[in-house]
Motif scaffolding. Structure first.
Motif, short mmCIF file in Angstrom:
data_model
loop_
_atom_site.label_atom_id
_atom_site.label_comp_id
_atom_site.label_asym_id
_atom_site.label_seq_id
_atom_site.Cartn_x
_atom_site.Cartn_y
_atom_site.Cartn_z
N GLU A 60 63.85 32.83 68.19
CA GLU A 60 63.77 31.78 69.20
C GLU A 60 62.43 31.82 69.93
O GLU A 60 61.80 30.79 70.18
CB GLU A 60 64.91 31.93 70.21
CG GLU A 60 64.93 30.83 71.26
CD GLU A 60 66.06 31.01 72.26
OE1 GLU A 60 66.40 30.04 72.95
OE2 GLU A 60 66.60 32.13 72.35
N TRP A 61 61.96 33.02 70.26
CA TRP A 61 60.68 33.13 70.99
C TRP A 61 59.53 32.60 70.16
O TRP A 61 58.58 32.02 70.68
CB TRP A 61 60.43 34.56 71.45
CG TRP A 61 59.80 35.45 70.42
CD1 TRP A 61 60.43 36.33 69.60
CD2 TRP A 61 58.41 35.53 70.08
NE1 TRP A 61 59.53 36.96 68.77
CE2 TRP A 61 58.28 36.48 69.05
CE3 TRP A 61 57.26 34.90 70.55
CZ2 TRP A 61 57.06 36.82 68.47
CZ3 TRP A 61 56.03 35.23 69.97
CH2 TRP A 61 55.94 36.17 68.95
N GLN A 62 59.59 32.84 68.81
CA GLN A 62 58.52 32.36 67.94
C GLN A 62 58.46 30.83 67.95
O GLN A 62 57.38 30.24 68.02
CB GLN A 62 58.75 32.88 66.51
CG GLN A 62 58.56 34.38 66.37
CD GLN A 62 59.00 34.91 65.01
OE1 GLN A 62 59.93 34.38 64.39
NE2 GLN A 62 58.35 35.96 64.54
N HIS A 63 59.64 30.21 67.87
CA HIS A 63 59.72 28.74 67.92
C HIS A 63 59.17 28.23 69.25
O HIS A 63 58.37 27.28 69.30
CB HIS A 63 61.17 28.30 67.73
CG HIS A 63 61.38 26.82 67.87
ND1 HIS A 63 61.01 25.92 66.90
CD2 HIS A 63 61.89 26.09 68.90
CE1 HIS A 63 61.30 24.69 67.31
NE2 HIS A 63 61.84 24.77 68.52
N ASN A 64 59.59 28.87 70.35
CA ASN A 64 59.14 28.43 71.69
C ASN A 64 57.63 28.60 71.84
O ASN A 64 56.95 27.75 72.42
CB ASN A 64 59.86 29.24 72.78
CG ASN A 64 61.35 28.92 72.83
OD1 ASN A 64 61.77 27.87 72.34
ND2 ASN A 64 62.13 29.81 73.42
N CYS A 65 57.11 29.71 71.34
CA CYS A 65 55.67 29.98 71.45
C CYS A 65 54.87 28.94 70.66
O CYS A 65 53.86 28.43 71.14
CB CYS A 65 55.37 31.39 70.96
SG CYS A 65 53.67 31.91 71.22
N LEU A 66 55.31 28.64 69.45
CA LEU A 66 54.59 27.70 68.59
C LEU A 66 54.59 26.28 69.14
O LEU A 66 53.74 25.47 68.79
CB LEU A 66 55.20 27.70 67.18
CG LEU A 66 54.84 28.92 66.32
CD1 LEU A 66 55.75 29.01 65.11
CD2 LEU A 66 53.39 28.87 65.90
N THR A 67 55.55 25.98 70.00
CA THR A 67 55.63 24.63 70.57
C THR A 67 55.15 24.57 72.02
O THR A 67 55.43 23.60 72.73
CB THR A 67 57.08 24.09 70.47
OG1 THR A 67 57.98 25.06 71.03
CG2 THR A 67 57.48 23.84 69.03
N LEU A 89 53.59 36.71 62.68
CA LEU A 89 54.03 35.47 62.02
C LEU A 89 53.56 34.25 62.80
O LEU A 89 53.10 33.26 62.21
CB LEU A 89 55.55 35.45 61.88
CG LEU A 89 56.13 34.16 61.26
CD1 LEU A 89 55.58 33.93 59.86
CD2 LEU A 89 57.64 34.20 61.23
N VAL A 90 53.65 34.30 64.12
CA VAL A 90 53.17 33.20 64.95
C VAL A 90 51.67 32.97 64.71
O VAL A 90 51.22 31.84 64.52
CB VAL A 90 53.43 33.49 66.45
CG1 VAL A 90 52.72 32.48 67.35
CG2 VAL A 90 54.92 33.48 66.74
#
Length: 837
Positions: A60-67, A89-90
């Motif tokens: 979830e944090w990766q998705h939030n960071c990328l957006t 990965l980010v």
């Protein structure tokens, strides 16, 4: 990137949508192109992540960071999460966005050569499939400036030092705008010595010279983020997330306490060790290491961090001495194969400690190993053939080798008490996503250190401070010199303005209490003028005079070669003296000039070996020793223990001794036999070889800027290549492939893969069947790396051809234009003569 970071995430951590359901996002910046549904990237990217990495879901944090909005607006970003949280990965998705959507080049800066090579190895497959180039900038590798590509974009993966040289070359050729993104791993290294100073210079130059390049920095250990944000003009994102829970413990005597921030002294009682010790075992293992490791191995993996290299070997030996014989039967055949591999690497020799410990699934890991040995041990550990590694702190910041349990043998690194950053790096290796449901760290503490350890576990991380001042010749002076050389700042006022935009500028009141920043600039510039690296020039304009700074030829050579300014004048004198009588009967004289100065202080010659080596030289080679100030009489007297009346420069003596080691390496190309001949650890010899290859590359760039040293260019080009690979000539093309070291190159060559083209066209399945102990994953990565290298070379040649054709067309056009001019200005009776000409 290691599979453990992402694959098969447990449901409680997999809160973001699966890769197959991620919807299109808005474009990245105003001029980007949204080319697919996966964060603006094509669906092929998510397929590759699944195929090559086993990644099904983002955290979830990766998705939030990328957006994050700041990334949409191309603002700089710092993000921080605990080790193994999935930071890389980010960064990789951001890199792919820049390469494919923004159509810009990317620079990724990593702290160590081994990690650079691992990343080149891992991302080459993506480059082949998605149509971008992956270029390695580490050790002696890398072009300056890089070839300007028209059709494909490049991902430069560089060490801190090579990243700095690359950025300098891009600024000098007015191409810094081609760089769309700079990613910095382990951003906290800004606060670590000369490498931190170099990283600070690199980032400050990018910020000052390019409005279109944005910076993303990541780290697991950051504290004074406010200073870093101000320096990088960056947003900050952080989460205290780990895919696998980490439990921290402290062991005092036979009692284990859990680290608890809520407890008064930082610890709470957890359990007593339940292990029966004989009287002999108590003496051999007073810290109960065997009790701690046998709770997890061989079923699970374990790392023991030790204060010194010798302690690593002692701990590995001691553990095996008291392990049950059942441990030998676990994956016995694979352990036998590993021993065979190590014997092949050592030309029939193997370290007695490893020979004793590997049958039990145990090994040590430190800088005393050769590159090939280290690679074999790391691969065996990753496959589970080895279940226990006794290692030094360098592994914590190096390649990705996680464990179920991490044991810290003592709260010390060498004789220095552990820092919080180091502690966090080490314990961060505990827990493997998709394999373990928990990770544990146990710090072994003596009663005398109890209060210090209480402070350690409860204290915040150390602050990150600029190193431009402490590392004066490698930091402040180096920066000032390159600012003038690159024409970023050519007056004292402009230099001061630049310094205000560095981390030192942000922290100047804290770090420089005795002198102001402007006084430091003035002193630094005056010192460079005294050394003959800068000069002052007065420019008259509109009846006004302006004092500017101009770099001298020597100054330009120094910053282009990335030479430590404390050695700059000495190097120039030695190269100049070499021109008077360069001995080319062999490589010995040239090797002396390429022997790194920074290893001289750690050298202690064995005088009998020194004399023996000197006597084996030819008459011409012996004159080299006289030329550099080390006469035969001096060596002979030292070897016989006689008193020395006439003093001889110890730096030259030690440097010549190191040259003997390198000379033997180039002749024998076997680190084991050379280390035995000189009674040195093979790791020391390996480190000398790596340093010499890198320094030879720097000296080459230094000589390219000075016309009088033209003779050295071709000589140093070949020497650098030989030092870089130090193998038989026929193996060099295979050794150029990322991840292929000498042992593997020998296997490939003997199997018929003798050129880069052969390897690039190989079938991975055939490689697995043909090459011993080669996994399918490794075979695919070798082929991808070879294809990438071949593609990069082909692209470079194509670019050169097209530039040449373009130049010829331009010259042809100019020639026709000159003909027209000639006909228009000469009398008619001369026309016939001109046509004939």
């Amino acid at each position: 990137l290691s599979k453990h970071t992402f694959s098969k995430h447990s449901p409680e951590h997999s809160c973001s949508p699966p890769l197959s359901h991620i919807k299109p996002r808005k474009a990245i910046g105003s001029s980007s192109v949204d080319i697919g549904p996966f964060y603006g990237l094509p669906s092929k990217v998510k397929d590759l992540l699944r195929q090559l990495r086993g990644i099904e879901t983002l955290y979830e944090w990766q998705h939030n960071c990328l957006t994050l909005e700041c990334l949409q607006q191309r603002k700089n970003l710092i993000y921080s999460l605990p080790t193994s949280g999935g930071k890389t990965l980010v960064a990789e998705i951001l890199i792919l966005q820049e390469l494919l959507c923004m159509q810009k080049d990317v620079l990724m800066i990593l702290p160590y050569v081994a990690i650079v090579q691992e990343k080149v190895w891992g991302l080459s497959s993506f480059g082949i499939e998605l149509g971008f180039l992956v270029e390695e900038y580490a050790g002696s590798k890398g072009r300056f400036p890089p070839i300007k590509r028209r059709c494909k974009k490049s991902l430069y993966i560089a060490t801190i030092e090579k990243g700095h040289m690359l950025v300098n070359s891009l600024i000098e050729t007015d191409r810094i705008g081609d760089l769309g993104l700079v990613v910095v791993d382990e951003l906290h290294m800004l606060g670590e010595g000369s490498r931190g100073a170099t990283l600070e210079m690199t980032l400050a130059k990018i910020l000052y010279t390019s409005k279109s390049t944005h910076i993303v920095g990541m780290s697991a250990t950051l504290n004074n983020v406010g200073d870093l944000q101000k320096f990088l003009r960056a947003e900050y994102y952080t989460k205290n997330f780990r895919p696998v829970e980490l439990k921290e413990y402290i062991k005092i005597r036979d009692t284990i306490y859990e680290v608890d921030s809520k407890a008064e002294n930082g610890f709470t009682f957890s359990r007593l060790l339940n292990f029966k010790y004989s009287s002999n075992l108590k003496k051999a293992d007073p810290d109960h290491i065997i009790a701690l490791v046998t709770e997890v191995i061989p079923k699970y993996s374990c790392l023991i961090f030790c204060p010194t290299k010798k302690n690593c070997e002692n701990v590995a030996s001691m553990v095996c001495k008291y392990l049950n014989k059942e441990f030998r039967s676990h994956r016995e055949k694979e352990k036998e194969d590993l021993i065979k591999d190590l014997k092949n690497i050592g030309n029939g020799s193997i370290c007695p400690v490893l020979k004793q410990t590997i049958p039990f699934g145990v090994a040590y890991h430190h800088s005393g190993l050769t590159n090939d040995e280290r690679k074999s041990i790391e691969e065996a550990y990753s496959r589970g053939v080895l279940c226990l590694l006794a290692c030094t702190a360098t592994l914590a910041a190096g390649v990705n080798l996680p464990a179920r349990r991490v044991i810290l043998r003592a709260p010390y690194v060498a004789t220095d008490f552990l820092k919080k950053n180091q502690y966090k790096q080490m314990i961060g290796r505990a827990g493997r996503a998709g394999i373990d449901n928990a990770g544990e760290s146990i710090l072994i503490v003596q009663e005398k250190d109890k209060h210090l350890v209480q402070d350690l576990v409860t204290s915040p991380l150390e602050n990150c401070y600029s190193n431009l001042l402490p590392e004066f010749t490698k930091g402040m002076q180096n920066l000032l010199l390159s600012l003038v050389g690159l024409k970023i700042a050519v007056t004292q006022e402009e230099v001061y303005d630049f310094l205000c935009h560095t981390l030192l500028g942000v922290q100047q009141q804290l770090l420089s209490k005795e002198k102001s920043l402007s006084e430091l600039v003035k002193d630094g510039l005056e010192s460079l003028i005294e050394k003959g690296l800068l000069r002052v020039k007065t420019v008259e304009k509109d009846q006004n005079s302006k004092i500017t700074l101009v770099i001298t030829r020597l100054g330009k050579a120094a910053y282009k070669g990335s030479i430590d300014l404390s050695y700059c004048n000495l190097l120039y004198k030695e190269l100049k003296k070499g021109l008077e009588g360069l001995v080319l009967e062999s490589s010995f004289h040239l090797l002396y000039l390429a022997t790194p100065y920074d290893m001289v202080s750690n050298c202690s010659p064995d005088w009998m070996i020194y004399l023996r080596q000197f006597n084996q030289l030819s008459a011409a080679e012996q004159t080299v020793a006289d030329m550099v100030g080390v006469p035969e009489s001096f060596i002979a007297k030292k070897a016989s223990g006689q008193a020395i009346r006439k003093s001889v420069d110890s730096a030259s003596v030690n440097r010549l001794y190191l040259t003997f080691i390198l000379y033997n390496l180039l002749k024998e190309t076997n680190i084991w036999s050379v280390s035995e001949k000189f009674n040195l650890s093979r790791g020391y010899v390996q480190n000398l070889l790596n340093s010499a290859a890198s320094f030879a590359s720097c000296v080459l760039h230094f000589c390219e800027e000075l016309e009088e040293f033209w003779v050295y260019k071709a000589l140093l080009t070949e020497l650098t290549k030989h030092l870089t690979y130090c193998v038989k000539t026929e193996l060099i093309p295979l050794m150029e492939v990322a991840g292929v070291l000498e042992a593997r190159a020998n296997q490939l060559y003997n199997a018929g893969y003798k050129t880069l083209a052969h390897l690039a066209n190989a079938n991975p399945e055939t490689l697995v069947k043909t090459i011993e102990h080669l996994s399918r994953r490794q075979a695919k990565q070798i082929v991808s790396s070879a294809k990438m290298l071949l593609t990069e070379k082909a692209e470079a040649l194509q670019e050169e051809v097209e530039l040449l054709l373009k130049s010829l067309k331009k010259k042809n056009h100019e020639f026709k234009y000159l003909n027209v001019l000639a006909f228009s200005f000469v009398p008619c009776k001369c026309t016939v003569n001109i046509i004939n000409i």
